[in-house]
Motif scaffolding. Structure first.
Motif, PDB file in Angstrom:
ATOM      1  N   VAL A   1      -8.522   5.392   8.572  1.00 17.76           N
ATOM      2  CA  VAL A   1      -8.320   3.893   8.453  1.00 17.76           C
ATOM      3  C   VAL A   1      -6.872   3.515   8.500  1.00 17.76           C
ATOM      4  CG1 VAL A   1      -9.265   3.593   6.110  1.00 17.76           C
ATOM      5  CG2 VAL A   1      -8.889   1.442   7.637  1.00 17.76           C
TER       6      VAL A   1
ATOM      7  N   ASN B   1      -8.993   3.685  -4.683  1.00 14.57           N
ATOM      8  CA  ASN B   1      -8.774   2.995  -3.313  1.00 14.57           C
ATOM      9  C   ASN B   1      -7.532   2.079  -3.518  1.00 14.57           C
ATOM     10  OD1 ASN B   1      -8.772   1.503  -0.915  1.00 14.57           O
ATOM     11  ND2 ASN B   1     -10.234   0.188  -1.628  1.00 14.57           N
ATOM     12  N   GLU B   2      -7.607   1.016  -4.454  1.00 14.12           N
ATOM     13  CA  GLU B   2      -6.510   0.090  -4.793  1.00 14.12           C
ATOM     14  C   GLU B   2      -6.349  -0.405  -6.011  1.00 14.12           C
ATOM     15  OE1 GLU B   2      -6.095  -2.817  -1.587  1.00 14.12           O
ATOM     16  OE2 GLU B   2      -7.905  -3.766  -2.085  1.00 14.12           O
TER      17      GLU B   2
ATOM     18  N   ARG C   1       0.675  -1.179  -0.042  1.00 17.06           N
ATOM     19  CA  ARG C   1       0.066   0.026  -0.008  1.00 17.06           C
ATOM     20  C   ARG C   1       0.981   1.313   0.059  1.00 17.06           C
ATOM     21  NH1 ARG C   1      -5.448  -1.385   1.147  1.00 17.06           N
ATOM     22  NH2 ARG C   1      -5.466  -3.421   2.146  1.00 17.06           N
TER      23      ARG C   1
ATOM     24  N   GLU D   1     -18.977   1.768  -4.392  1.00 17.28           N
ATOM     25  CA  GLU D   1     -17.466   1.681  -4.504  1.00 17.28           C
ATOM     26  C   GLU D   1     -17.859   1.014  -6.036  1.00 17.28           C
ATOM     27  OE1 GLU D   1     -14.735  -0.254  -1.315  1.00 17.28           O
ATOM     28  OE2 GLU D   1     -16.934  -0.848  -0.447  1.00 17.28           O
TER      29      GLU D   1
ATOM     30  N   GLU E   1      -5.124   6.180   6.345  1.00 17.80           N
ATOM     31  CA  GLU E   1      -5.912   6.946   5.346  1.00 17.80           C
ATOM     32  C   GLU E   1      -7.028   7.953   5.876  1.00 17.80           C
ATOM     33  OE1 GLU E   1      -5.958   3.108   2.082  1.00 17.80           O
ATOM     34  OE2 GLU E   1      -7.779   4.227   2.453  1.00 17.80           O
ATOM     35  N   ALA E   2      -7.537   8.890   5.304  1.00 15.37           N
ATOM     36  CA  ALA E   2      -8.708   9.482   5.557  1.00 15.37           C
ATOM     37  C   ALA E   2      -9.754   8.480   5.371  1.00 15.37           C
ATOM     38  CB  ALA E   2      -8.723  11.021   4.972  1.00 15.37           C
ATOM     39  N   TRP E   3     -10.746   8.528   6.021  1.00 20.14           N
ATOM     40  CA  TRP E   3     -11.975   7.628   5.890  1.00 20.14           C
ATOM     41  C   TRP E   3     -12.850   8.471   4.644  1.00 20.14           C
ATOM     42  CZ3 TRP E   3     -13.155   3.206   6.905  1.00 20.14           C
ATOM     43  CH2 TRP E   3     -14.659   2.734   6.752  1.00 20.14           C
ATOM     44  N   VAL E   4     -13.286   7.680   3.622  1.00 17.76           N
ATOM     45  CA  VAL E   4     -14.050   8.467   2.592  1.00 17.76           C
ATOM     46  C   VAL E   4     -15.218   8.081   2.766  1.00 17.76           C
ATOM     47  CG1 VAL E   4     -14.432   8.335   0.183  1.00 17.76           C
ATOM     48  CG2 VAL E   4     -12.016   7.805   1.158  1.00 17.76           C
TER      49      VAL E   4
ATOM     50  N   HIS F   1     -20.032  -4.855  -0.471  1.00 19.21           N
ATOM     51  CA  HIS F   1     -19.443  -5.874   0.270  1.00 19.21           C
ATOM     52  C   HIS F   1     -20.084  -6.525   1.475  1.00 19.21           C
ATOM     53  CE1 HIS F   1     -16.306  -3.612  -1.794  1.00 19.21           C
ATOM     54  NE2 HIS F   1     -15.462  -4.627  -1.705  1.00 19.21           N
TER      55      HIS F   1
ATOM     56  N   PHE G   1     -13.555   4.724  -4.921  1.00 21.20           N
ATOM     57  CA  PHE G   1     -14.759   5.123  -3.990  1.00 21.20           C
ATOM     58  C   PHE G   1     -15.238   6.391  -4.927  1.00 21.20           C
ATOM     59  CE2 PHE G   1     -11.511   4.270  -0.568  1.00 21.20           C
ATOM     60  CZ  PHE G   1     -12.241   2.937  -0.155  1.00 21.20           C
TER      61      PHE G   1
ATOM     62  N   GLY H   1      -9.910  -6.296   3.729  1.00 21.59           N
ATOM     63  CA  GLY H   1     -10.221  -5.528   4.811  1.00 21.59           C
ATOM     64  C   GLY H   1      -9.409  -6.263   5.943  1.00 21.59           C
TER      65      GLY H   1
ATOM     66  N   LYS I   1      -4.059   0.863   7.783  1.00 22.78           N
ATOM     67  CA  LYS I   1      -3.846  -0.501   7.188  1.00 22.78           C
ATOM     68  C   LYS I   1      -2.392  -0.905   6.740  1.00 22.78           C
ATOM     69  CE  LYS I   1      -7.774   0.777   3.884  1.00 22.78           C
ATOM     70  NZ  LYS I   1      -8.107   0.870   2.465  1.00 22.78           N
TER      71      LYS I   1
ATOM     72  N   GLN J   1      -6.593  -3.972   9.340  1.00 23.86           N
ATOM     73  CA  GLN J   1      -7.137  -2.718   9.069  1.00 23.86           C
ATOM     74  C   GLN J   1      -7.691  -2.232  10.473  1.00 23.86           C
ATOM     75  OE1 GLN J   1      -9.479  -1.667   5.563  1.00 23.86           O
ATOM     76  NE2 GLN J   1      -8.313  -2.803   4.098  1.00 23.86           N
TER      77      GLN J   1
ATOM     78  N   PHE K   1     -18.069   7.555   1.294  1.00 23.73           N
ATOM     79  CA  PHE K   1     -18.251   7.218  -0.030  1.00 23.73           C
ATOM     80  C   PHE K   1     -19.892   6.938  -0.201  1.00 23.73           C
ATOM     81  CE2 PHE K   1     -16.638   3.205   1.548  1.00 23.73           C
ATOM     82  CZ  PHE K   1     -17.738   2.286   1.161  1.00 23.73           C
TER      83      PHE K   1
HETATM   84  P1  AMP Z   1      -9.227  -2.539   1.179  1.00 28.00           P
HETATM   85  O1  AMP Z   1      -8.685  -3.568   1.589  1.00 28.00           O
HETATM   86  O2  AMP Z   1      -8.346  -1.288   1.070  1.00 28.00           O
HETATM   87  O3  AMP Z   1      -9.971  -2.754  -0.349  1.00 28.00           O
HETATM   88  O4  AMP Z   1     -10.596  -1.719   2.246  1.00 28.00           O
HETATM   89  C1  AMP Z   1     -11.663  -2.923   2.291  1.00 28.00           C
HETATM   90  C2  AMP Z   1     -12.923  -2.122   2.346  1.00 28.00           C
HETATM   91  O5  AMP Z   1     -12.966  -1.142   3.580  1.00 28.00           O
HETATM   92  C3  AMP Z   1     -13.129  -1.127   1.159  1.00 28.00           C
HETATM   93  O6  AMP Z   1     -13.969  -1.974   0.085  1.00 28.00           O
HETATM   94  C4  AMP Z   1     -14.074  -0.057   1.730  1.00 28.00           C
HETATM   95  O7  AMP Z   1     -15.625  -0.520   1.978  1.00 28.00           O
HETATM   96  C5  AMP Z   1     -13.511   0.074   3.085  1.00 28.00           C
HETATM   97  N1  AMP Z   1     -12.611   1.017   3.283  1.00 28.00           N
HETATM   98  C6  AMP Z   1     -11.194   0.897   3.068  1.00 28.00           C
HETATM   99  N2  AMP Z   1     -10.526   1.988   3.048  1.00 28.00           N
HETATM  100  C7  AMP Z   1     -11.434   2.922   3.374  1.00 28.00           C
HETATM  101  C8  AMP Z   1     -11.499   4.502   3.568  1.00 28.00           C
HETATM  102  N3  AMP Z   1     -10.367   5.174   3.358  1.00 28.00           N
HETATM  103  N4  AMP Z   1     -12.652   4.988   3.720  1.00 28.00           N
HETATM  104  C9  AMP Z   1     -13.957   4.354   3.727  1.00 28.00           C
HETATM  105  N5  AMP Z   1     -13.801   3.034   3.532  1.00 28.00           N
HETATM  106  C10 AMP Z   1     -12.845   2.292   3.323  1.00 28.00           C
END
Ligand code: AMP
Length: 384
Positions: free
Chosen positions: A149, A271-272, A111, A194, A186-189, A217, A261, A159, A151, A162, A191
């Protein structure tokens, strides 16, 4: 046409796949249909791909005999998951063409590298800070001044690794329970949706994108992908343009998943990225002119890319282990077959444990809403 495609005639073209999970299995199935041979290197892990591969190397990724054997047997190599040791990727690339490149794969597998790549290439993403101590975390939380969050930098997916933060926690205590030497805050988004876009980039830099998937999800694992995503044409165009920019900046060859997002004001943030076929692209098996797995083979071999046209609205439902009646007894599939426009894909995993991905089902319909209601009804019946 690419300058010098690798000969497609069996047995000249042998695709080596590093990793033997369900993505490798679906690559191997597409290859079988196209008369392309595959060698699957499992890494010594449980490997649903072995049942359909032409040849299997069932040894760990750091085994030097396996490395030599793999490179000797193949024409071109690819990966079906990104968490492969960098040294292995580089050693393979030194003796055989590897697509995508080790650089592209290693950016996605971490990341910190991925966020820095997005920042350097001015690709929209959420605010972040790299954390390697409780002092770093304290400073970053102060700067963020709100929810975020934390990570892990390495090997995070679905997830895992995290911690959600409100912003008022004690950084020392959080760092003490965070089980990794490095992380990213990371700042919480907040959203609205997705999304993800699959983009393929071929040998000559030609690119194609699939319609965006709208992803929901359950317990941090993809539950359903709704295609086409219910978004405005402007957002759809913007998501595709950003996905192309990511592929271009990576010098990418192959299929790439870009997750976003979408905020309520229409802003898209990456996001990734996933340097391989992606779970949110499984609908392409039944609902698109060319599946993401065939597209991957076309791109890595050096063939022209196929059409990404969506033939029908579709909802992909992931079939997780908790749908199973017990470890070895699947749900009752009869209603799915009775549906008539639902298509079952099972990965051949022997034991259904917890939230393991056992398979998926694609529901076709005239509208995404109609497909979603049938998929949801089926899911509720199985989870009941
Ligand atoms: P990731 O493993 O980074 O894909 O995160 C898993 C899930 O967590 C994402 O699909 C989002 O639903 C939620 N998530 C991760 N990062 C954020 C963020 N910065 N703000 C809001 N939700 C997040």
């Amino acid at each position: 046409m690419p300058a010098s495609p690798i000969p497609l005639h069996t047995p000249h073209c042998i695709v080596g796949v590093i990793g033997g999970g369900q993505l490798g299995r679906m690559i191997a199935l597409a290859a079988r249909r196209m008369g392309i041979r595959t060698v699957i290197w499992t890494g010594g892990l449980e490997a649903p791909a072995v049942e359909v591969a032409d040849e299997v190397i069932d040894l760990p990724f750091d085994d030097t005999v396996a490395l030599k054997d793999f490179c000797n047997r193949i024409t071109v190599a690819t990966v079906e998951f990104e968490n492969i040791p960098r040294a292995t990727l580089e050693a393979v690339a030194a003796s055989a063409p590897l697509h995508p490149s080790p650089r592209a794969i290693t950016i996605s597998q971490n990341r910190e590298r991925e966020k820095n790549f997005l920042r350097e290439n001015k690709i929209p993403h959420t605010w972040f800070a790299v954390i390697s101590s409780s002092a770093d975390l304290a400073a970053a939380m102060k700067e963020l001044n709100g929810p975020g969050v934390l990570k892990t930098a390495d090997f995070g997916y679905d997830g895992k690794g995290q911690i959600k933060l409100e912003g008022t926690e004690d950084p020392e205590k959080i760092w003490a329970v965070f089980d990794a030497p490095r992380g990213v805050l990371e700042a919480w988004v907040p959203f609205e949706k997705e999304l993800s876009v699959m983009v393929a980039r071929g040998a000559d830099g030609e690119m194609v994108t699939y319609d965006a998937s709208e992803n929901r999800h359950r317990h941090h694992i993809l539950d359903v992908s709704i295609v086409p995503a219910r978004i405005s044409p402007a957002v759809a165009l913007e998501a595709a343009a950003i996905a192309r920019r990511v592929a271009e900046a990576l010098g990418y060859r192959g299929i790439l998943g870009v997750e976003f997002f979408l905020k309520s004001d229409g802003t898209l943030l990456v996001n990734e990225t996933a340097p391989r076929p992606h779970n949110s692209g499984h609908h392409t098996l039944d609902a698109c002119a060319t599946s993401q797995f065939e597209q991957q083979l076309r791109a890595v071999i050096g063939l022209p890319l196929g059409s990404t046209r969506l033939l029908s609205p579709v909802v992909m439902l992931n079939l997780l282990g908790d749908f199973w009646q017990n470890e070895t007894t699947p749900p009752n599939w009869v209603p799915l077959f009775e549906d008539g426009e639902a298509y079952l894909h099972l990965y051949g995993k022997r034991r259904a444990i917890g939230r393991r991905k056992m398979g998926h089902a694609n529901f076709l319909a005239a509208t995404p809403e109609a497909a979603l209601s049938r998929a949801e009804a089926m899911k509720e019946m199985w989870l009941d």
